[in-house]
Design a protein around this motif. Structure first.
Motif, PDB file in Angstrom:
ATOM      1  N   THR A 221     -31.043   3.306  12.985  1.00 28.41           N
ATOM      2  CA  THR A 221     -30.574   1.947  12.681  1.00 28.41           C
ATOM      3  C   THR A 221     -31.458   1.293  11.633  1.00 28.41           C
ATOM      4  O   THR A 221     -30.965   0.652  10.692  1.00 28.41           O
ATOM      5  CB  THR A 221     -30.549   1.097  13.966  1.00 28.41           C
ATOM      6  OG1 THR A 221     -29.715   1.733  14.932  1.00 28.41           O
ATOM      7  CG2 THR A 221     -30.018  -0.299  13.682  1.00 28.41           C
ATOM      8  N   ASP A 222     -32.779   1.472  11.773  1.00 28.00           N
ATOM      9  CA  ASP A 222     -33.710   0.931  10.770  1.00 28.00           C
ATOM     10  C   ASP A 222     -33.503   1.593   9.413  1.00 28.00           C
ATOM     11  O   ASP A 222     -33.607   0.934   8.370  1.00 28.00           O
ATOM     12  CB  ASP A 222     -35.155   1.142  11.229  1.00 28.00           C
ATOM     13  CG  ASP A 222     -35.546   0.266  12.410  1.00 28.00           C
ATOM     14  OD1 ASP A 222     -34.811  -0.700  12.701  1.00 28.00           O
ATOM     15  OD2 ASP A 222     -36.579   0.557  13.047  1.00 28.00           O
ATOM     16  N   ALA A 223     -33.199   2.892   9.416  1.00 28.08           N
ATOM     17  CA  ALA A 223     -32.962   3.597   8.149  1.00 28.08           C
ATOM     18  C   ALA A 223     -31.767   3.023   7.408  1.00 28.08           C
ATOM     19  O   ALA A 223     -31.764   2.943   6.175  1.00 28.08           O
ATOM     20  CB  ALA A 223     -32.756   5.092   8.412  1.00 28.08           C
ATOM     21  N   VAL A 224     -30.749   2.593   8.154  1.00 30.18           N
ATOM     22  CA  VAL A 224     -29.575   1.972   7.539  1.00 30.18           C
ATOM     23  C   VAL A 224     -29.890   0.546   7.102  1.00 30.18           C
ATOM     24  O   VAL A 224     -29.554   0.127   5.991  1.00 30.18           O
ATOM     25  CB  VAL A 224     -28.377   1.999   8.510  1.00 30.18           C
ATOM     26  CG1 VAL A 224     -27.207   1.185   7.960  1.00 30.18           C
ATOM     27  CG2 VAL A 224     -27.950   3.432   8.786  1.00 30.18           C
ATOM     28  N   THR A 225     -30.561  -0.202   7.959  1.00 32.61           N
ATOM     29  CA  THR A 225     -30.895  -1.602   7.644  1.00 32.61           C
ATOM     30  C   THR A 225     -31.783  -1.694   6.401  1.00 32.61           C
ATOM     31  O   THR A 225     -31.620  -2.595   5.572  1.00 32.61           O
ATOM     32  CB  THR A 225     -31.615  -2.256   8.839  1.00 32.61           C
ATOM     33  OG1 THR A 225     -30.778  -2.163   9.992  1.00 32.61           O
ATOM     34  CG2 THR A 225     -31.932  -3.715   8.555  1.00 32.61           C
ATOM     35  N   LYS A 226     -32.714  -0.762   6.269  1.00 30.91           N
ATOM     36  CA  LYS A 226     -33.670  -0.781   5.157  1.00 30.91           C
ATOM     37  C   LYS A 226     -33.214   0.077   3.969  1.00 30.91           C
ATOM     38  O   LYS A 226     -33.990   0.310   3.040  1.00 30.91           O
ATOM     39  CB  LYS A 226     -35.029  -0.275   5.640  1.00 30.91           C
ATOM     40  CG  LYS A 226     -35.650  -1.130   6.740  1.00 30.91           C
ATOM     41  CD  LYS A 226     -36.939  -0.494   7.251  1.00 30.91           C
ATOM     42  CE  LYS A 226     -37.549  -1.287   8.383  1.00 30.91           C
ATOM     43  NZ  LYS A 226     -38.790  -0.624   8.916  1.00 30.91           N
ATOM     44  N   ALA A 227     -31.983   0.549   4.012  1.00 30.57           N
ATOM     45  CA  ALA A 227     -31.487   1.444   2.956  1.00 30.57           C
ATOM     46  C   ALA A 227     -31.493   0.741   1.606  1.00 30.57           C
ATOM     47  O   ALA A 227     -31.280  -0.469   1.501  1.00 30.57           O
ATOM     48  CB  ALA A 227     -30.083   1.927   3.293  1.00 30.57           C
ATOM     49  N   GLY A 228     -31.710   1.527   0.562  1.00 27.57           N
ATOM     50  CA  GLY A 228     -31.665   1.009  -0.800  1.00 27.57           C
ATOM     51  C   GLY A 228     -30.461   1.554  -1.542  1.00 27.57           C
ATOM     52  O   GLY A 228     -29.827   2.522  -1.112  1.00 27.57           O
ATOM     53  N   ALA A 229     -30.138   0.928  -2.655  1.00 27.56           N
ATOM     54  CA  ALA A 229     -29.034   1.381  -3.515  1.00 27.56           C
ATOM     55  C   ALA A 229     -29.617   2.059  -4.752  1.00 27.56           C
ATOM     56  O   ALA A 229     -30.595   1.582  -5.319  1.00 27.56           O
ATOM     57  CB  ALA A 229     -28.156   0.209  -3.921  1.00 27.56           C
ATOM     58  N   ASP A 230     -29.013   3.187  -5.137  1.00 32.76           N
ATOM     59  CA  ASP A 230     -29.510   3.936  -6.285  1.00 32.76           C
ATOM     60  C   ASP A 230     -28.353   4.684  -6.922  1.00 32.76           C
ATOM     61  O   ASP A 230     -27.780   5.597  -6.317  1.00 32.76           O
ATOM     62  CB  ASP A 230     -30.597   4.916  -5.840  1.00 32.76           C
ATOM     63  CG  ASP A 230     -31.211   5.683  -7.001  1.00 32.76           C
ATOM     64  OD1 ASP A 230     -31.116   5.210  -8.138  1.00 32.76           O
ATOM     65  OD2 ASP A 230     -31.786   6.761  -6.752  1.00 32.76           O
ATOM     66  N   LEU A 231     -27.979   4.282  -8.134  1.00 32.03           N
ATOM     67  CA  LEU A 231     -26.890   4.922  -8.881  1.00 32.03           C
ATOM     68  C   LEU A 231     -25.595   4.958  -8.073  1.00 32.03           C
ATOM     69  O   LEU A 231     -24.807   5.890  -8.165  1.00 32.03           O
ATOM     70  CB  LEU A 231     -27.281   6.347  -9.290  1.00 32.03           C
ATOM     71  CG  LEU A 231     -28.456   6.481 -10.269  1.00 32.03           C
ATOM     72  CD1 LEU A 231     -28.796   7.948 -10.485  1.00 32.03           C
ATOM     73  CD2 LEU A 231     -28.127   5.825 -11.608  1.00 32.03           C
ATOM     74  N   GLY A 232     -25.372   3.928  -7.246  1.00 37.81           N
ATOM     75  CA  GLY A 232     -24.154   3.856  -6.451  1.00 37.81           C
ATOM     76  C   GLY A 232     -24.257   4.529  -5.099  1.00 37.81           C
ATOM     77  O   GLY A 232     -23.331   4.431  -4.288  1.00 37.81           O
TER      78      GLY A 232
END
Length: 470
Positions: A221-232
């Motif tokens: 859940t933390d991995a999704v909450t803290k996810a970043g965007a990169d080249l879409g």
């Protein structure tokens, strides 16, 4: 109208069971084994009915991200693409997909599908999805149990229990892959093959997972909450995801939950787990021989040939698999899938490169293939897609000479920018800052001749890169 389903396509596995065609960096889900499309593309098309399915979510890893985008573009579909920082098996992968779906819709119904399975009857598959949808909405974790066509020993089985609604049954028991006699008994008793595909409310899956491993669920859940965007792409947080326990969804949830249900389905399903399975799904001649590529059979029966380029001729043999790529040839018995597993394990110790990569190496801008090499030279064939361009780069140990054989190249060499047409060439000295791009509408093909003392890929010093590679 019923709620639509969010497909979650899992395509991060390496798929070495179909070596040498399938390898670590180009696994079987991206291969065209049964026609023009890959199983990944066919899986996406099966869930493209907008009346039943939402925009799909794909979970894969960094190495496959550009293959995913390329194959999506080929079938004119779009998706949200999640990138796993490392492999953690299907448990954390499905949990991450569920958490992401919940962000999109707190009441999301998710259909988790493997990208490397074959389904020959799409209407039957979609009918099973509709059958299982009400049970999923009611809080069951629904799996799809395939009506057995034979006493298979390569699949796990499901013992269906009491009726929940319509064709949906409770799961009385999951059982592991059996021996032949046990498998025959399972088929006689009405057991179903375990397809490893699931439908569930995202919140229910998360709750059931949390009961047995709350720390891993929090990590995902933390991995999704803290996810970043990169080249879409959606890049799951590395530190959080890495702390999740590596485990399959079967062991993590399905064998422990009281909410498991099963929908029986007959849809021409296979997990394509061996070359024998490929043979079973392929067209054959009158003697039972199947061929992908150019093959000639004489006095041979029930053989399976797959060849990239070389003609394969078989005489006086039965029940063989012959797979020929440009750098490896496999000859094995049709029935011995475990033998191939042992062989690949041995190859990883004595010749690891042939299990990891093909001679033709895919890149986000196209591909390259080594065609000749020596102590002081290497020759490559390079293909650049329309609109693609390589990084702005330099080398410390090699010079390069590019000859265009098809299309048009735009080449940067230090301060010079030059258009190079078919049958023209350009020289790149050692240390020169350079870039190659394709400004045209057709593929750019060129021959690259490298000369120097070292030709490793780690002698690429990238100054600018559209794809944010280090």
């Amino acid at each position: 109208m019923n709620r639509r389903i969010i497909p979650l396509i899992m395509c991060g596995g390496a798929g070495t069971r179909l070596w040498p065609a399938s390898r670590e960096v180009h696994p079987k889900q991206f291969l065209s084994l049964f026609g023009a499309r890959s199983t990944f593309q066919d899986t996406l098309l099966r869930v493209s009915d907008a009346d039943l399915f939402e925009r799909p979510v794909i979970i894969t890893n960094n190495a496959y991200r550009f293959m995913v985008l390329e194959q999506l573009a080929e079938i004119a579909l779009e998706a949200d693409v999640l990138l796993e920082p490392m492999r953690r098996d299907s448990g954390p992968a499905i949990a991450a997909g569920a958490a992401f779906a919940e962000v999109r819709d707190k009441d999301a119904i998710v259909l988790a599908l493997a990208a490397d399975h074959v389904v020959s009857d799409t209407p039957a598959f979609r009918a099973a999805c509709r059958e299982g949808l009400a049970a999923a909405e009611a809080g069951h974790i629904v799996t799809f149990g395939v009506q057995p066509e034979r006493a298979a020993t390569e699949y796990g089985y499901i013992n269906p229990g009491e009726v929940i609604s319509g064709k949906v049954r409770a799961v009385a028991k999951f059982v592991e892959k059996p021996d032949p006699a046990t498998a025959a008994g399972y088929v006689e008793a009405g057991y179903l093959w375990n397809s490893g595909n699931f439908m569930f409310r995202a919140a229910v899956l998360t709750d059931e997972y949390r009961k047995v491993d709350a720390e891993s669920v929090q990590a995902v859940t933390d991995a999704v909450t803290k996810a970043g965007a990169d080249l879409g792409f959606v890049k799951l947080d590395e530190a959080a995801f890495g702390s999740a326990k590596s485990i399959s969804i079967d062991y993590a949830v399905m064998e422990k939950t009281a909410r498991a249900a099963v929908v029986p389905v007959a849809c021409g399903w296979s997990d394509v787990g061996s070359w024998h399975a490929v043979w079973e799904l392929s067209g054959k001649d009158g003697e039972g021989n199947a061929a992908r590529g150019v093959a000639v059979f004489e006095d041979s029966r029930n053989c399976n040939v797959s060849t990239d380029r070389a003609l394969v001729a078989l005489e006086g043999v039965d029940d063989l698999v012959v797979v020929a790529t440009q750098d490896a040839v496999l000859v094995s018995r049709q029935q011995d899938a475990n033998g191939l597993k042992r062989l690949v394990a041995k190859l990883k110790t004595v010749a690891p490169q042939v299990t990891e990569d093909h001679i033709r190496v895919h890149r986000p801008w196209g591909s390259y293939q080594s065609v000749d090499n020596g102590d002081r030279h290497q020759v490559k064939r390079i293909i650049v897609k329309p609109g693609g361009r390589l990084s702005l780069q330099k080398h410390h140990h090699r010079a390069e000479h590019w000859v265009v054989v098809r299309g048009t190249a735009q080449v940067t060499v230090n301060e010079l920018i030059k258009t190079v047409h078919e049958n023209e060439s350009i020289y790149i000295p050692i240390g020169a800052v350079h870039r190659l791009e394709n400004p045209g509408k057709i593929q750019l093909e060129l021959i690259e001749v490298q000369t120097g003392s070292y030709f490793g890929e780690d002698d690429i010093i990238r100054i600018e890169d559209d794809y944010k590679r280090s």
